[in-house]
Design an enzyme around this catalytic site. Structure first.
Site, PDB file in Angstrom:
ATOM      1  N   ARG A 121       0.674  -1.266   0.018  1.00 36.67           N
ATOM      2  CA  ARG A 121      -0.063  -0.112  -0.040  1.00 36.67           C
ATOM      3  C   ARG A 121       0.804   1.132   0.286  1.00 36.67           C
ATOM      4  O   ARG A 121       0.670   2.211  -0.582  1.00 36.67           O
ATOM      5  CB  ARG A 121      -0.986  -0.060   1.179  1.00 36.67           C
ATOM      6  CG  ARG A 121      -1.566   1.204   1.551  1.00 36.67           C
ATOM      7  CD  ARG A 121      -2.927   1.124   2.282  1.00 36.67           C
ATOM      8  NE  ARG A 121      -3.561   0.168   1.757  1.00 36.67           N
ATOM      9  CZ  ARG A 121      -4.467  -0.635   2.277  1.00 36.67           C
ATOM     10  NH1 ARG A 121      -4.675  -0.695   3.566  1.00 36.67           N
ATOM     11  NH2 ARG A 121      -5.241  -1.439   1.711  1.00 36.67           N
ATOM     12  N   TYR A 122       1.743   1.164   0.865  1.00 34.83           N
ATOM     13  CA  TYR A 122       2.810   2.287   0.855  1.00 34.83           C
ATOM     14  C   TYR A 122       4.028   2.233  -0.020  1.00 34.83           C
ATOM     15  O   TYR A 122       4.480   1.001  -0.530  1.00 34.83           O
ATOM     16  CB  TYR A 122       3.233   2.615   2.380  1.00 34.83           C
ATOM     17  CG  TYR A 122       2.028   2.691   3.396  1.00 34.83           C
ATOM     18  CD1 TYR A 122       1.527   4.232   3.349  1.00 34.83           C
ATOM     19  CD2 TYR A 122       1.711   1.952   3.915  1.00 34.83           C
ATOM     20  CE1 TYR A 122       0.349   4.434   4.247  1.00 34.83           C
ATOM     21  CE2 TYR A 122       0.499   2.185   5.079  1.00 34.83           C
ATOM     22  CZ  TYR A 122       0.109   3.245   5.201  1.00 34.83           C
ATOM     23  OH  TYR A 122      -1.041   3.649   6.110  1.00 34.83           O
ATOM     24  N   ARG A 125       7.163  -0.054   2.177  1.00 36.82           N
ATOM     25  CA  ARG A 125       6.842  -1.147   3.230  1.00 36.82           C
ATOM     26  C   ARG A 125       5.652  -2.072   2.719  1.00 36.82           C
ATOM     27  O   ARG A 125       4.706  -1.384   1.988  1.00 36.82           O
ATOM     28  CB  ARG A 125       6.665  -0.488   4.644  1.00 36.82           C
ATOM     29  CG  ARG A 125       5.561   0.492   4.633  1.00 36.82           C
ATOM     30  CD  ARG A 125       6.182   1.452   5.897  1.00 36.82           C
ATOM     31  NE  ARG A 125       4.888   2.162   6.113  1.00 36.82           N
ATOM     32  CZ  ARG A 125       4.708   3.530   5.831  1.00 36.82           C
ATOM     33  NH1 ARG A 125       5.554   3.770   4.470  1.00 36.82           N
ATOM     34  NH2 ARG A 125       3.550   4.261   6.038  1.00 36.82           N
ATOM     35  N   CYS A 134      -4.508 -17.728  14.259  1.00 33.46           N
ATOM     36  CA  CYS A 134      -4.275 -17.312  15.530  1.00 33.46           C
ATOM     37  C   CYS A 134      -4.501 -18.110  16.706  1.00 33.46           C
ATOM     38  O   CYS A 134      -5.142 -18.848  16.567  1.00 33.46           O
ATOM     39  CB  CYS A 134      -5.386 -15.930  15.622  1.00 33.46           C
ATOM     40  SG  CYS A 134      -4.724 -14.463  14.626  1.00 33.46           S
ATOM     41  N   CYS A 138      -9.698 -12.578  17.964  1.00 36.49           N
ATOM     42  CA  CYS A 138     -10.296 -11.337  18.848  1.00 36.49           C
ATOM     43  C   CYS A 138     -11.505 -11.056  18.050  1.00 36.49           C
ATOM     44  O   CYS A 138     -11.911 -11.139  16.725  1.00 36.49           O
ATOM     45  CB  CYS A 138      -9.220 -10.271  18.264  1.00 36.49           C
ATOM     46  SG  CYS A 138      -7.572 -10.579  19.113  1.00 36.49           S
ATOM     47  N   CYS A 141     -11.638  -8.430  15.334  1.00 36.18           N
ATOM     48  CA  CYS A 141     -10.620  -8.434  14.230  1.00 36.18           C
ATOM     49  C   CYS A 141     -11.222  -7.732  13.160  1.00 36.18           C
ATOM     50  O   CYS A 141     -12.071  -7.964  12.680  1.00 36.18           O
ATOM     51  CB  CYS A 141     -10.526  -9.903  13.916  1.00 36.18           C
ATOM     52  SG  CYS A 141      -9.315 -10.364  12.657  1.00 36.18           S
ATOM     53  N   ARG A 143      -9.845  -8.593  10.271  1.00 40.33           N
ATOM     54  CA  ARG A 143      -9.801  -9.280   9.064  1.00 40.33           C
ATOM     55  C   ARG A 143     -10.782 -10.530   9.328  1.00 40.33           C
ATOM     56  O   ARG A 143     -10.510 -11.725   8.940  1.00 40.33           O
ATOM     57  CB  ARG A 143      -8.298 -10.048   9.124  1.00 40.33           C
ATOM     58  CG  ARG A 143      -7.535  -8.777   8.566  1.00 40.33           C
ATOM     59  CD  ARG A 143      -6.112  -9.274   7.863  1.00 40.33           C
ATOM     60  NE  ARG A 143      -5.529  -8.028   7.861  1.00 40.33           N
ATOM     61  CZ  ARG A 143      -4.189  -7.830   8.414  1.00 40.33           C
ATOM     62  NH1 ARG A 143      -3.783  -8.703   9.425  1.00 40.33           N
ATOM     63  NH2 ARG A 143      -3.614  -6.915   8.301  1.00 40.33           N
ATOM     64  N   ASP A 302     -12.224  -0.256  12.827  1.00 35.65           N
ATOM     65  CA  ASP A 302     -12.792  -0.560  11.342  1.00 35.65           C
ATOM     66  C   ASP A 302     -13.868  -0.531  10.992  1.00 35.65           C
ATOM     67  O   ASP A 302     -14.660  -1.318  11.869  1.00 35.65           O
ATOM     68  CB  ASP A 302     -11.767  -1.425  10.627  1.00 35.65           C
ATOM     69  CG  ASP A 302     -10.057  -0.987  10.583  1.00 35.65           C
ATOM     70  OD1 ASP A 302      -9.820   0.089  10.321  1.00 35.65           O
ATOM     71  OD2 ASP A 302      -9.421  -1.876  10.419  1.00 35.65           O
ATOM     72  N   ASP A 339      -7.548   4.012  10.013  1.00 37.23           N
ATOM     73  CA  ASP A 339      -7.279   3.083   8.660  1.00 37.23           C
ATOM     74  C   ASP A 339      -8.368   3.468   7.755  1.00 37.23           C
ATOM     75  O   ASP A 339      -9.565   3.069   7.863  1.00 37.23           O
ATOM     76  CB  ASP A 339      -6.954   1.739   8.974  1.00 37.23           C
ATOM     77  CG  ASP A 339      -6.002   1.194   8.206  1.00 37.23           C
ATOM     78  OD1 ASP A 339      -5.602   1.736   7.164  1.00 37.23           O
ATOM     79  OD2 ASP A 339      -5.207   0.249   8.708  1.00 37.23           O
ATOM     80  N   LYS A 346      -3.227   4.638   6.953  1.00 34.79           N
ATOM     81  CA  LYS A 346      -3.545   5.206   8.254  1.00 34.79           C
ATOM     82  C   LYS A 346      -3.488   6.786   8.221  1.00 34.79           C
ATOM     83  O   LYS A 346      -2.725   7.279   7.888  1.00 34.79           O
ATOM     84  CB  LYS A 346      -2.461   4.534   9.040  1.00 34.79           C
ATOM     85  CG  LYS A 346      -2.604   3.187   9.200  1.00 34.79           C
ATOM     86  CD  LYS A 346      -1.572   2.631  10.115  1.00 34.79           C
ATOM     87  CE  LYS A 346      -1.622   1.182  10.017  1.00 34.79           C
ATOM     88  NZ  LYS A 346      -1.157   0.384   8.897  1.00 34.79           N
TER      89      LYS A 346
HETATM   90  C1  LIG Z   1      -0.528  -0.551   8.889  1.00 31.55           C
HETATM   91  C2  LIG Z   1       0.240  -0.925   7.488  1.00 31.55           C
HETATM   92  C3  LIG Z   1       1.455  -0.672   7.298  1.00 31.55           C
HETATM   93  C4  LIG Z   1       2.519  -0.009   8.079  1.00 31.55           C
HETATM   94  O1  LIG Z   1       2.123   1.160   8.486  1.00 31.55           O
HETATM   95  P1  LIG Z   1       3.157   1.942   9.620  1.00 31.55           P
HETATM   96  O2  LIG Z   1       2.481   3.196   9.565  1.00 31.55           O
HETATM   97  O3  LIG Z   1       4.556   2.140   8.877  1.00 31.55           O
HETATM   98  O4  LIG Z   1       3.069   1.179  10.771  1.00 31.55           O
HETATM   99  C5  LIG Z   1       1.884  -0.920   6.122  1.00 31.55           C
HETATM  100  N1  LIG Z   1       1.224  -1.645   5.067  1.00 31.55           N
HETATM  101  C6  LIG Z   1      -0.141  -1.759   5.407  1.00 31.55           C
HETATM  102  C7  LIG Z   1      -1.030  -2.551   4.289  1.00 31.55           C
HETATM  103  C8  LIG Z   1      -0.822  -1.521   6.536  1.00 31.55           C
HETATM  104  O5  LIG Z   1      -2.020  -1.560   6.955  1.00 31.55           O
END
Ligand SMILES: *Cc1c(COP(=O)(O)O)cnc(C)c1O
Length: 436
Positions: A121-122, A125, A134, A138, A141, A143, A302, A339, A346
């Protein structure tokens, strides 16, 4: 005390000749996971109304039940209705309420999934889903759509596909191992996977997201810690939601991890009837930092199906941050985030501290309500930054790492190209121009 009389009773009702060594054996705990309403009643010695039980059974058809004996032992049997542990672990008939806005996958994780096990997504990362299991399910959850439906060990093939994706994407410098719970994998599989991920030259940081210290602290064995502590770039994020969850057993698990040198963070979900209270949140944050766990995020709940009864208005989260910032240690204050539905990621939300701004002064308010002014410098020469860092007098050194081209608001700020606006793809006005 790690093994109470109550825990002993639970252990014996699950397995008549069990003792404290069984109780502290995480595999024994997994083998004796509570999965039915009848078992829950008999093990905890409680009784539900038959009419209520029928409706509860309906929730289990949609969202299955799994509670570790350890986590069950934290439930206050004398007041189930108000018990924060019970509410996170045991089904509620309210899970059957689905609002018009609810979605199976509100974060569009499956849209941003280039291969089965990865959500990208980002820019830098990825989320790597390495386990579909799990120890506890929870009830809140995010998911929930997936819980229990593929409760199997992910195939090496799936994991290899994820690893291949990361290897082929040099922009990925941070890998979040998630799931399910990564610590449901065997020590050897986990070690194999960590070896593979950390061997990728462009991966600088690896994070594990796990709820084991909360729901099954005995998973944090000396053997596991010796495996995990061998990686110098590993972080662990856990998920405590209520101070009651920080028991002696949980503290022992946290201490093993922190003493081995692994930095720990915590992600809390804001849940109605569980922790939607500034005092409870402050106590939780204090207990976390006392155990060297840094509060990282508080999540707004969520829009996943089955969570309506857990949701608070966003104002509750802002009120909680207002009650923390300034009132306690800065590092005990997490970032409150929503989110964004649809995959926006986020987004931090916080009280407003900037009251006003003139051409040379910022007017701020502090946590006490005192209004302050900050005089800005007269002699700052704004640089028109085009991100041509090689020609800049500031001494940037990226250790040879290529810089990613800027995106979003950052790109507008940086004069990187001639874009002067970000326009939604379906903007009506622009479409009209195209049609003319
Ligand atoms: C939460 C999340 C991250 C990590 O986000 P940070 O703000 O760096 O902790 C990375 N990818 C996805 C899809 C996420 O939901």
């Amino acid at each position: 005390m790690i093994y109470t009389k109550h825990q002993q009773n639970i252990a014996e009702s699950l397995n008549s000749d069990s003792d404290i060594n069984d109780w502290k054996d995480w595999k024994w705990q997994i083998r004796h996971t509570i999965r039915t309403i009848d078992d829950f009643e008999s093990i905890l010695d409680v009784k539900f109304e038959p009419s209520e039980k029928n409706l509860m059974a309906k929730t289990l058809e949609k969202f299955p039940l799994a509670i570790t004996p350890y986590y069950a032992s934290l439930i206050d049997r004398t007041n189930l209705k108000d018990d924060p542990v019970f509410k996170q672990a045991f089904c509620s008939i309210e899970e059957l309420n689905i609002d018009a806005w609810d979605m199976a996958d509100p974060l569009s994780e499956e849209h941003d999934s280039p291969v089965n096990s990865i959500t990208h997504r980002y820019p830098d990362r990825v989320l790597f889903h390495i386990s579909s299991m799990c120890a506890m399910y929870c009830r809140h959850c995010t998911r929930k759509r997936k819980v229990g439906d593929r409760d199997t060990i992910p195939s090496k093939q799936t994991l290899n596909a994820g690893l291949k994706y990361i290897r082929e994407h040099p922009e990925v410098r941070d890998v979040l191992l998630s799931g399910g719970d990564p610590l449901m994998l065997s020590d050897s599989t986990l070690k194999w996977l960590l070896d593979e991920v950390t061997a990728i030259p462009h991966v600088e940081v690896v994070r594990i997201g796990t709820r084991m210290p909360v729901v099954l602290p005995y998973r944090i064995t000396d053997k596991l810690v010796s495996i995990l502590s061998a990686y110098d770039n590993l972080w662990i994020n856990t998920h405590f939601n209520h101070p009651r969850e920080i028991t002696e057993s949980a503290e022992t698990a946290l201490r093993k991890l922190t003493r081995s040198g692994i930095p720990m963070g915590n992600q809390t979900v804001l849940l109605a009837g569980v922790n939607d209270c500034p005092q409870i949140m402050k106590t939780l944050m204090h207990k976390l930092v006392r155990n060297r766990v840094r509060p990282y995020y508080i999540y707004q709940c969520d829009l996943s199906e089955g969570l309506t009864h857990f949701r608070t208005p966003v104002s509750k989260g802002i009120e909680i941050i207002e009650s923390l910032r300034g009132h306690t240690s800065g590092f005990a204050v997490p970032t409150y985030v929503i989110d964004a539905p649809g995959g926006g990621g986020k987004i931090p939300v916080s009280p407003n501290y900037v009251v006003s701004w003139s051409s040379n002064k910022v007017i701020l308010r502090n946590y006490e309500g005192v209004i302050c002014s900050y005089k800005e410098p007269d002699r700052y020469h704004p640089v028109q930054c085009d991100l041509n860092c090689r020609d800049c007098s500031l001494q940037l050194n990226t250790d040879g790492r290529e810089y990613l081209p800027p995106v979003g608001i950052r790109k507008l700020m940086a004069d990187y190209d001639d874009k002067i606006a970000l326009v939604p793809a379906d903007n009506e006005r622009i479409k009209r121009r195209e049609n003319d």
